[in-house]
Design an enzyme around this catalytic site. Structure first.
Site, PDB file in Angstrom:
ATOM      1  N   LEU B  67       0.833  -1.200   0.000  1.00  0.00           N
ATOM      2  CA  LEU B  67       0.000   0.000   0.000  1.00  0.00           C
ATOM      3  C   LEU B  67       0.873   1.258   0.000  1.00  0.00           C
ATOM      4  CD1 LEU B  67      -2.975   0.478   2.513  1.00  0.00           C
ATOM      5  CD2 LEU B  67      -2.197   2.108   0.801  1.00  0.00           C
ATOM      6  N   ALA B  68       1.450   1.568  -1.156  1.00  0.00           N
ATOM      7  CA  ALA B  68       2.343   2.718  -1.230  1.00  0.00           C
ATOM      8  C   ALA B  68       2.456   3.146  -2.687  1.00  0.00           C
ATOM      9  CB  ALA B  68       3.718   2.358  -0.671  1.00  0.00           C
ATOM     10  N   GLU B  69       1.760   4.212  -3.027  1.00  0.00           N
ATOM     11  CA  GLU B  69       1.698   4.620  -4.428  1.00  0.00           C
ATOM     12  C   GLU B  69       3.049   5.066  -4.960  1.00  0.00           C
ATOM     13  OE1 GLU B  69      -0.423   5.378  -2.083  1.00  0.00           O
ATOM     14  OE2 GLU B  69      -2.298   4.465  -2.789  1.00  0.00           O
ATOM     15  N   GLN B  91      -5.795   3.320  -7.097  1.00  0.00           N
ATOM     16  CA  GLN B  91      -7.127   2.871  -6.684  1.00  0.00           C
ATOM     17  C   GLN B  91      -8.209   3.944  -6.873  1.00  0.00           C
ATOM     18  OE1 GLN B  91      -7.997   1.165  -2.529  1.00  0.00           O
ATOM     19  NE2 GLN B  91      -7.493  -0.584  -3.801  1.00  0.00           N
ATOM     20  N   HIS B 138     -12.090  10.661  -3.375  1.00  0.00           N
ATOM     21  CA  HIS B 138     -12.535   9.579  -4.249  1.00  0.00           C
ATOM     22  C   HIS B 138     -13.239  10.108  -5.501  1.00  0.00           C
ATOM     23  CE1 HIS B 138     -11.944   7.382  -0.485  1.00  0.00           C
ATOM     24  NE2 HIS B 138     -12.008   6.266  -1.155  1.00  0.00           N
TER      25      HIS B 138
END
Ligand SMILES: Cc1ncc(C[n+]2csc(CCOP(=O)(O)OP(=O)(O)O)c2C)c(N)n1
Lengths: 380, 334
Positions: B67-69, B91, B138
């Site tokens: 989990l690390a763009e 995401q 989002h």
């Protein structure tokens, strides 16, 4: 310890536990916790109440999402002990930076649960006053707030609100995040900064075994708490489904921080019993057996077992809490439906401390446009 | 097992399924194509765009990333240097920013820095835009942040057929491409995808609906809003020409200039903030190229210059049929 195995996915005996899954009170040398039996039972009754009400909040919010009253809900189900144990170890002046799942921290900080529902209903970005409650607004971008927590703790140092010995003054910060978040640069940078400046912050990582569909071992090849050594701070793993152990460990870590002894990394070993959020379907990626195994370690059940076995609470106590939960449920259902939709013009306000003329003009344009429908009487 | 349409058929697909089929075909065509992203393996991504691909191509080619763009894009850079064609899934739009440094400082510049010695073919797929009732981060439209950066190419699909073709073209392309997908359309309806068709060039815009009174220029999720506006305007006797830009950097404005020379009026529509959005660039270019054909100033309809608002009031932020028609009225009033 009820389970032993791979230290990554199963707790080893360094994990601090004071209440077994069957509600047996045990000792652990990893934490200096003493309380007389009376006081401890009193504490646990309070924790039980907190956890039961938190669980009811979770159930109600999930139902409100199903009924379209809120847009989404991130369930805390299964993590009540971690949230409440840590939240109750905080003092009024301590500040928490929670994730979107940490409703128990908000609860302990006195945030009205309806304020949480406002966020998830989509009328604002958190319906509480962070500065009054010492509960920061939920950060959705994973890991960002670990740095904010560290910076806030740096401010506390500069204010001289650490290590004075005054219990009303000395202040600590909690940065709450998940196992998945440990992969983010921001979280690692926060650990570096906090260690470097010896800041009064406790990193509280709830290892709930999953980051949406990704299991912990995708992010970590050694247990989270052991990373602390590499950053230069103490690290401890606590049974996050044991509210008493979590409380004891967090009390110690927060005391260290307030006394000026620097940061601690606490890994609360727990499980996300619900879905990631109400839009998620966990059956796509994890087994029913796993869920069942964790159900046997339910954080509420063990406290209830302890209280009943020791005669620390009678049926009246549990009935009273059930009645309170009913009342809370009612208040949440009615309250949520009554939350008004805000005037959309509010989107322009509070963007800046000083609104630029260009935005003021755009705001006026928006108002004129919207009002044109009122005068025309109908939408095209 | 394969959800990809057999060659020689026209399939009715949602945008999500079309993208999935396009990715599948790109992976079949080139073993160097590697997918990376959060939850894209077993789960198939939170929008199911990569559904079934890890099962069929293996975990070596469809990587569930930590989990690390920044980590995802940064390692994609290394893979690209080594000759792979990474296809990264971000995401949600609001989560691309942890990778922003890697994208603008590294992905965008490595071809120039290495004088072309480093291949930097990479696709960064970003579900973008609002209207899904989500919480913060989002629903954003970050395209201008990337279109402003030399070294990146930026495209946006607006329908299943473009989704199917453009994703394959972007993957086969030798420059890094920011690939924007209108997330609220992922599952919103089916449309024909002709897998035999010779697709239009990737970096080309397209007249989606011919008209004669006003040129309405858009891309991504706003295209369908503009088409609906054109239908409504037709009912009032006004003929809108709708152009889907498809490529945001480089822009392909030839069809836009040709159209505006006929109509003399133009409106640009996007969800992104109006200030320094794509609309500003398009309007300036029209002014430069079509000044003497213009009968009215070029108008922009965009998201307001505020953070994306909470879900219950997002409809007021998003350009809708009324706001497009209001702008059309205003250019026609000249
Ligand atoms: C920067 C960023 N990337 C992706 C996401 C999408 N996302 C939301 S929650 C989540 C998983 C988080 O896992 P973890 O940190 O373990 O916390 P948990 O949700 O399990 O409590 C992801 C990938 C996000 N919110 N922010």
């Amino acid at each position: 310890m009820d389970i032993l195995g791979d230290p990554l996915t199963e707790p080893d005996d360094t994990m601090i536990q004071l209440l077994t899954p069957t509600g047996e009170r045990v000792e652990h040398s990893g934490v200096s916790w003493t309380a007389d039996a009376q006081a401890e039972a009193e504490l646990l009754r309070g924790f039980y109440r907190d956890m039961a009400l938190l669980r009811r909040l979770d159930v109600e919010a999930t139902a409100l999402q199903r009924h379209g009253e809120i847009g989404i809900w991130s369930q805390v189900l299964g993590q009540e002990a971690a949230n409440i144990g840590a939240g109750r170890a905080m003092r009024r002046q301590d500040y928490v930076f929670p994730t979107y799942r940490d409703h128990g921290f908000a609860w302990c900080k006195g945030v009205d649960p309806l304020g949480l529902l406002e966020l998830f209903r989509g009328v604002n970005r958190g319906g509480w006053d962070a500065t009054e409650t010492n509960c920061a607004y939920y950060t959705i971008v994973i890991g960002s707030h670990a740095l904010h927590a560290t910076g806030y703790a740096m401010g506390i140092q500069r204010d001289g609100a650490v290590g004075t010995g005054d219990p009303e003054r000395d202040t600590a910060v909690v940065a709450a995040f998940g196992d998945g978040a440990t992969a983010q640069g921001d979280v690692n940078e926060a650990l570096v900064f906090a260690a470097s400046y010896h800041s009064p912050v406790v990193f509280f990582c709830q290892n709930n075994q999953w980051a949406i569909s990704e299991p912990t071992e995708l992010h970590l090849r050694s247990p989270i708490y052991r990373r602390a050594a590499g950053f230069g701070m103490p690290g401890v793993r606590v049974d996050g489904n044991d509210v008493l152990a979590t409380y004891a460990v967090m009390t110690e870590a927060l005391n260290r921080a307030r006394e000026g002894q620097g940061p601690t990394l606490v890994e609360a070993f727990t499980y996300r019993m619900g879905s990631h959020t109400t839009t998620d379907d966990p059956t796509r990626y994890r087994s029913a057996d796993e869920l069942e195994a964790w159900r046997a370690r339910d954080p509420l059940a063990r406290v209830e077992a302890y209280l009943r076995r020791g005669g620390h609470a009678d049926q009246r106590f549990f009935d009273g809490i059930e009645a309170e939960a009913e009342e809370l449920g009612h208040r949440l259902r009615e309250g949520c439906k009554a939350i008004p939709t805000p005037d959309p013009v509010l989107m322009f306000d509070d963007v800046y401390a000083e609104m630029p003329a260009s935005l003021a003009a755009q705001r006026a344009e928006f108002v004129a446009y919207r009002d044109s429908f009122l005068t025309e009487g109908s939408v095209r | 097992m394969s959800s990809m349409p057999e060659p020689g058929t026209v399939e009715q697909l949602t945008l999500a399924k079309a993208l999935n089929a396009g990715l599948r075909r790109a992976m079949e065509d080139d073993p160097k194509v590697v997918l990376m992203g959060e939850d894209i393996g077993k789960l198939g991504g939170v929008f199911r765009i990569t559904d079934g691909l890890q099962k069929d191509f293996g975990a070596d080619r469809v990587l569930d990333s930590p989990l690390a763009e920044s980590g995802i894009v940064g390692t994609a850079v290394g893979l690209a240097m080594r000759g792979y064609r990474p296809v990264v899934e971000i995401q949600f739009d609001g989560f691309v920013y942890p990778a922003y440094d890697q994208i603008v400082s590294q992905v965008a510049k490595l071809h120039a820095r290495s004088r072309g010695r480093y291949p930097m073919s990479m696709v960064i797929r970003i579900p973008f835009g609002g209207g899904i009732g989500a919480v913060e981060h989002h629903s954003e439209s970050p395209e201008a942040q990337f279109a402003h950066t030399p070294g990146l190419k930026v495209v946006a699909c607006s329908n299943p057929s473009d989704g199917y073709w453009m994703v394959q073209q972007a993957i086969a392309h030798d420059d890094p491409v920011i690939f924007l997908e209108p997330k609220r359309q992922y599952h919103s309806g089916r449309a024909p995808v002709d897998v035999r068709a010779d697709p239009p060039a990737l970096f080309s815009s397209r007249v989606t609906r011919a008209g004669s009174d006003v040129t309405v220029i858009s891309y991504g999720p706003s295209v369908s809003v503009c088409l609906a506006s054109a239908d409504a305007a037709a009912g009032e006797g006004r003929s809108l020409e709708v152009i889907d830009l498809r490529t945001l950097s480089p822009l392909d404005l030839g069809p836009v200039f040709e159209s505006v020379r006929r109509t003399g009026r133009a409106v640009v529509v996007h969800e992104a903030h109006r200030n320094l959005g794509l609309g500003a660039e398009v309007a300036a270019s029209i002014a430069e190229e079509c000044f003497y054909s213009l009968a009215a100033p070029v108008l922009r309809v965009g998201g307001y210059d505020t953070p994306y608002p909470p879900a219950r009031i997002e409809e007021h932020f998003l350009p809708d049929l009324d706001r497009v028609l209001d702008a059309v009225d205003r250019v026609l009033a000249h």
